[in-house]
Design a protein around this motif. Structure first.
Motif, PDB file in Angstrom:
ATOM      1  N   LYS A   1      -4.720 -10.189  -1.972  1.00  0.00           N
ATOM      2  CA  LYS A   1      -5.227  -9.124  -1.113  1.00  0.00           C
ATOM      3  C   LYS A   1      -6.104  -9.784  -0.064  1.00  0.00           C
ATOM      4  CE  LYS A   1      -7.546  -4.655  -1.380  1.00  0.00           C
ATOM      5  NZ  LYS A   1      -8.666  -4.882  -0.506  1.00  0.00           N
TER       6      LYS A   1
ATOM      7  N   GLY B   1     -12.622  -5.450  -0.999  1.00  0.00           N
ATOM      8  CA  GLY B   1     -12.965  -4.052  -1.257  1.00  0.00           C
ATOM      9  C   GLY B   1     -11.779  -3.126  -1.164  1.00  0.00           C
ATOM     10  N   GLY B   2     -12.014  -1.902  -1.577  1.00  0.00           N
ATOM     11  CA  GLY B   2     -10.965  -0.899  -1.494  1.00  0.00           C
ATOM     12  C   GLY B   2      -9.853  -1.142  -2.493  1.00  0.00           C
ATOM     13  N   THR B   3      -8.777  -0.413  -2.314  1.00  0.00           N
ATOM     14  CA  THR B   3      -7.625  -0.565  -3.194  1.00  0.00           C
ATOM     15  C   THR B   3      -6.423  -0.993  -2.370  1.00  0.00           C
ATOM     16  OG1 THR B   3      -7.025   1.754  -2.911  1.00  0.00           O
ATOM     17  CG2 THR B   3      -8.481   1.225  -4.771  1.00  0.00           C
ATOM     18  N   ALA B   4      -5.444  -1.495  -3.062  1.00  0.00           N
ATOM     19  CA  ALA B   4      -4.217  -1.914  -2.398  1.00  0.00           C
ATOM     20  C   ALA B   4      -3.061  -1.745  -3.370  1.00  0.00           C
ATOM     21  CB  ALA B   4      -4.318  -3.357  -1.945  1.00  0.00           C
ATOM     22  N   THR B   5      -1.895  -1.573  -2.843  1.00  0.00           N
ATOM     23  CA  THR B   5      -0.698  -1.489  -3.679  1.00  0.00           C
ATOM     24  C   THR B   5       0.335  -2.475  -3.173  1.00  0.00           C
ATOM     25  OG1 THR B   5       0.258   0.253  -2.307  1.00  0.00           O
ATOM     26  CG2 THR B   5      -1.074   0.962  -4.185  1.00  0.00           C
TER      27      THR B   5
END
Length: 195
Positions: free
Chosen positions: A30, A34-38
């Motif tokens: 990534k 921070g945050g989300t990822a797919t």
């Protein structure tokens, strides 16, 4: 990984897409904190035909192998130069390094304090030194070997500096053997490239 590389994380240089062989794992990096990822894989992403491995061509590529002389376990790191790359992390060229399982050793280069498995830099003329770390994992005798020397101009000097012993070793002369302990500083080596 298995055999001499058991317990060691490896990366592959790939271009034009990547194929993961059956029963193999992979890691997705990534790029923002921070945050989300797919990361989505669909049935259409599967291939049932033989694939051509497309190795990214580099101007010069040095692969350094470290072997524990007692156990035969090995680890590897790669430094390369490519004018399309930068001297910071490039997602299309570089791969971070994860430490192997104890008590095995880990060999890596350093780029902006990150451990690198594959460290592709822009130009041998502007990046003449590359820090190389070594975590022994266990006390013992180790040997470094060097592959890819023919990818460099034959007039280029490539030296390994052992900061612990003060030795300067011409990698074109062959393998370098050393003793290491788990308490040694990990920032032990520097690779010097002179065009």
């Amino acid at each position: 990984t298995s055999g001499a590389f058991a317990g060691s994380y490896q990366a592959a240089l790939m271009g034009g897409g990547a194929s993961v062989a059956p029963f193999q794992g992979f890691m997705v990096h990534k790029t923002t904190v921070g945050g989300t990822a797919t990361f989505q894989l669909n049935a259409g992403d599967r291939s049932r035909t033989a694939q051509t491995f497309q190795l990214q061509a580099n101007d010069g590529q040095l692969t350094v192998n470290a072997q524990n002389n007692a156990t035969g376990l090995m680890d590897v790191t790669t430094v390369a130069f490519n004018t399309d790359a930068t001297d910071v992390f490039d997602v299309q060229y570089d791969a971070t390094k994860l430490a192997g399982g104890l008590p095995r050793h880990t060999l890596y280069t350093v780029n902006n304090s990150d451990w690198m498995s594959i460290n592709v830099l822009n130009n041998i003329n502007t990046t003449s030194t590359v820090p190389m770390g070594f975590a022994a994992g266990s006390n013992g005798n180790f040997t470094l070997t060097f592959d890819g020397l023919s990818s460099f101009d034959p007039t280029s000097y490539i030296y390994l500096e052992d900061k612990q012993t003060g030795a300067m070793h011409n990698v074109r002369d062959g393998a370098y053997s050393f003793t290491a302990t788990t308490s040694d500083a990990q920032n032990r080596f520097v690779l010097h490239f002179t065009p």
